[in-house]
Design an enzyme around this catalytic site. Structure first.
Site, mmCIF file in Angstrom:
data_model
loop_
_atom_site.group_PDB
_atom_site.id
_atom_site.type_symbol
_atom_site.label_atom_id
_atom_site.label_comp_id
_atom_site.label_asym_id
_atom_site.label_seq_id
_atom_site.Cartn_x
_atom_site.Cartn_y
_atom_site.Cartn_z
ATOM 1 N N ASP A 405 0.966 -1.045 -0.062
ATOM 2 C CA ASP A 405 0.305 0.052 0.111
ATOM 3 C C ASP A 405 0.935 1.239 0.112
ATOM 4 O O ASP A 405 2.193 1.190 0.260
ATOM 5 C CB ASP A 405 -0.999 -0.095 1.150
ATOM 6 C CG ASP A 405 -2.263 0.622 1.019
ATOM 7 O OD1 ASP A 405 -2.126 1.474 -0.136
ATOM 8 O OD2 ASP A 405 -3.022 0.442 1.801
ATOM 9 N N GLU A 408 2.766 5.173 -3.830
ATOM 10 C CA GLU A 408 3.136 6.308 -4.822
ATOM 11 C C GLU A 408 4.446 7.026 -4.540
ATOM 12 O O GLU A 408 4.968 7.529 -5.218
ATOM 13 C CB GLU A 408 1.917 7.608 -4.568
ATOM 14 C CG GLU A 408 0.669 7.183 -4.942
ATOM 15 C CD GLU A 408 -0.122 6.437 -3.611
ATOM 16 O OE1 GLU A 408 0.339 6.609 -2.744
ATOM 17 O OE2 GLU A 408 -0.961 5.724 -4.104
ATOM 18 N N ASP A 475 -7.789 4.935 -3.276
ATOM 19 C CA ASP A 475 -8.947 5.464 -2.180
ATOM 20 C C ASP A 475 -9.918 6.234 -2.970
ATOM 21 O O ASP A 475 -9.763 7.406 -3.095
ATOM 22 C CB ASP A 475 -8.316 5.999 -1.274
ATOM 23 C CG ASP A 475 -7.502 5.308 -0.448
ATOM 24 O OD1 ASP A 475 -7.602 4.058 -0.579
ATOM 25 O OD2 ASP A 475 -6.777 5.687 0.627
#
Length: 689
Positions: A405, A408, A475
């Site tokens: 997760d 980025e 998300d």
């Protein structure tokens, strides 16, 4: 070496010294074409079938990082180079590049048609129709005092061109011609800078710098905020598949998807305890609902950067994993790259230089649930350190799939210019972060002998696919509008070379499990998710659950139940039907995964991929192909009970639900009651549910 700029009518070497003519030099070396003028050096070289790589720099030596390219391909000897008095050219199969007297590049296909042409507007280009006093260069290296260059690359724009790919952006347009895109990662945005053109070429911006691209009507502009070189790759092909496969040959392909990746995945934010997760898995088995993967989400750890189970709430992970395996379920475990200042590993990692840094201020780049800084995957030592922790605390216990997760990575404030990695400043190389994050675990798992590797990541850049990256769209909101965005994002990710892609079915946030309007969104999303490369239910649902504990990761709250029986009998029966459909398609899904592994073929793709001769398919932005045999027309609007479906020419089609057959090249009306997604298959293909 041949000098190429001559005064007209003069002998070789008689050059004008005023500003009306420039002196450039060509050279053939190592099967590549070299050009130089003043400080700039340009290399145009064959790089794969029907493909060329272009590099340019004003540094003393040409930087040689490969970035997205996976080694130097074979077949360079087959290319040909010709140097003329006023130009030079290099041909590699179906692509030819011509460099004119001032260094301007133009690319042609084997028919002599222009594919892509640099945008130059100056007086020196006096033999061109675009000769101008504007003094605009195609390749502009603007010095950053004391170091790199700010790079701008300009190309002529064909207003009739359509452009696809470029990764995942939260907008509805499949064709990104006319769009401006940030070349940077954010939560739910993945910049994967490979573009496929309707003109018959593919283009990779092989530069991980933070930047921007504008596919404008009058000009196409690529920008890098800080870099040492221009680096791009271009290929020509007669079909989208030929272009896509050439790209996969040089940028890498996914491994073979393991069997547990092809069925249904159950996930929510977040199971708070070992027993809660096990009871969900047991209930799926009691109900005889096929399930391949269940997920332990974030904050199952004491502190960010500890990379281990919190024994207070997960007292016996070995027993938990063993029980799941007896049920035929793989456990996926969430990993975050953040390291809390209070983590048991923080001081050691800081001392060894394994953390990212900041240019100014306190070394904190995220403040969610603590003050944290990311580990630095561009540092090989940091990759080894993090993998060893994960191996000891997860992999050795039987965890064979990870959820990587925050890939980025996510910053509390996206001040890209304030972060620095082992390989350089974020503005210079930051977009490579998710590639090396995936590499951290892929190489560790490979070293342990695992062959078929898939890990879930929230971001990717070009080349991520070769490290087993399954990307999901982050998300996102729980709404039909958001679903429409994911439709475009998923197809463009596939075209950008990332064949493994998925979403949070139902969206991530903003939904109450008792809201009937959301039930409609969830059902339609579940239907669509059945025909995505990976089928994964996830979400942070309301009403939020009481907090189970008060220490360690338990300080993070949990959302409402998110199992398919959590939404009432009507939703349950529909979702169960689609899980069973997915299971029945397993042999077909396996075939699609083999094609992705062997050729780089997108699992889901726009209609034009399989029907490039049908012009209507290039206009369609509401349907897609799930492999070569199944046409999917998802319902993405509230209250829609039927929809128009275009059936591509060149095939006979059958409505899966009615058995009715149609000739391709026409639009039909398909019924779409809440329990049905419009589906058509080629007549000769049997889809047995």
């Amino acid at each position: 070496m041949t000098d190429i700029i001559k005064k007209e009518g003069a002998s070789t070497g008689d050059f004008r010294s005023d500003n009306h003519f420039l002196l450039g030099y060509f050279e053939e070396k190592d099967h590549a074409l070299y050009y130089r003028y003043d400080a700039e050096r340009v290399i145009v070289e064959p790089w794969g079938k029907n493909s060329l790589r272009v590099r340019a720099s004003k540094m003393p030596e040409m930087p040689d990082e490969l970035w997205a390219l996976d080694g130097k391909p074979e077949g360079r000897e087959e290319a040909s180079i010709a140097i003329h008095d006023f130009s030079a050219e290099i041909t590699n199969g179906k692509i030819r590049a011509v460099v004119n007297n001032i260094g301007k590049l133009t690319f042609y296909n084997q028919k002599g048609e222009v594919l892509l042409e640099e945008y130059v507007r100056n007086r020196e280009d006096m033999f061109a129709d675009t000769c101008s006093s504007l003094e605009v260069e195609a390749r502009e290296f603007k010095p950053i005092i004391g170091g790199d260059y700010q790079l701008t690359m300009r190309f002529e724009s064909n207003p009739n061109e359509k452009i696809y790919g470029m990764g995942q952006y939260q907008q509805k347009f499949l064709n990104v011609k006319g769009a401006e895109l940030e070349l940077a990662h954010r939560n739910s945005q993945a910049s994967v800078p490979f573009a496929l053109s309707s003109l018959g070429y593919g283009f990779l911006w092989n530069n991980p710098a933070i930047g921007r691209v504008s596919f404008n009507k009058n000009i196409t502009t690529w920008e890098a905020k800080s870099t040492k070189k221009l680096d791009y790759w271009i290929t020509a092909g007669d079909t989208p598949a030929e272009i896509e496969e050439a790209y996969a040959d040089v940028a890498g392909k996914v491994p073979m998807m393991p069997e547990y990746g092809m069925g249904f995945w159950q996930c929510k934010l977040r199971y708070q305890t070992q027993e809660e997760l096990l009871e969900v898995a047991r209930e799926y088995k009691r109900r005889q609902i096929p399930i391949d993967v269940i997920v332990v989400d974030f904050f199952h750890w004491p502190k960010q950067g500890d990379w281990r189970f919190d024994e207070t709430y997960w007292p016996d992970p070995d027993a938990m994993i063993a029980e799941l395996k007896e049920m035929g379920i793989e456990l996926m475990v969430s990993i975050w790259p953040m390291v809390d200042y209070k983590s048991e590993n923080f001081e050691e990692m800081k001392a060894k230089g394994l953390l990212t840094r900041v240019e100014k201020g306190v070394r904190i780049d995220n403040t969610y649930m603590g003050n944290t800084i990311q580990y630095d995957p561009t540092n090989p030592e940091a990759r080894e350190y993090v993998w060893n922790k994960a191996k000891q605390n997860y992999y050795d216990k039987g965890v064979k799939i990870f959820w990587l997760d925050e890939a980025e990575p996510e910053y509390t404030v996206y001040d890209f210019e304030n972060y620095r990695y082992h390989l350089g400043p974020n503005v210079q190389i930051g977009n490579v972060y998710p590639v090396m994050y995936a590499q951290t675990f892929f190489e560790g798992m490979k070293k342990e002998g695992q062959e078929n590797i898939v890990n879930l990541l929230r971001c990717a850049w070009a080349g991520s696919q070769r490290y087993g990256a399954l990307v999901w769209s982050g998300d996102i909101h729980s709404s039909f509008e958001s679903l429409q965005n994911q439709f475009a994002a998923g197809l463009n990710m596939g075209i950008a070379g990332i064949p493994w892609w998925t979403t949070d079915i139902g969206g991530f946030f903003g939904a109450n499990i008792y809201d009937e309007d959301f039930h409609e969104v969830l059902i339609r999303w579940f239907e669509y998710g059945t025909f995505c490369p990976v089928m994964r239910l996830h979400g942070y649902r309301m009403p939020y659950q009481p907090q189970y504990g008060t220490t360690g990761g338990a300080e993070c709250v949990s959302g409402a139940p998110n199992e398919i029986w959590s939404y009432g009998d009507k939703v349950y029966e529909i979702c169960k039907k689609y899980i069973e459909m997915r299971e029945a398609m397993r042999p077909y899904v396996r075939r699609l995964m083999e094609e992705a592994h062997e050729k780089g073929t997108p699992v889901m793709r726009p209609l034009f991929y399989d029907f490039p001769e049908d012009k209507t398919c290039w206009e369609n932005e509401t349907q897609y192909m799930f492999g070569p045999e199944i046409l999917v027309a998802p319902v993405m609007e509230k209250g829609q009970g039927e929809r128009e479906v275009y059936l591509p020419a060149g095939a006979e089609w059958k409505n899966v639900w009615t058995g009715e057959c149609f000739k391709g090249g026409q639009t039909v009306t398909a019924a779409a009651p809440i329990e049905q997604i419009p589906l058509f298959t080629k007549n000769e293909f049997e889809l047995n549910f």
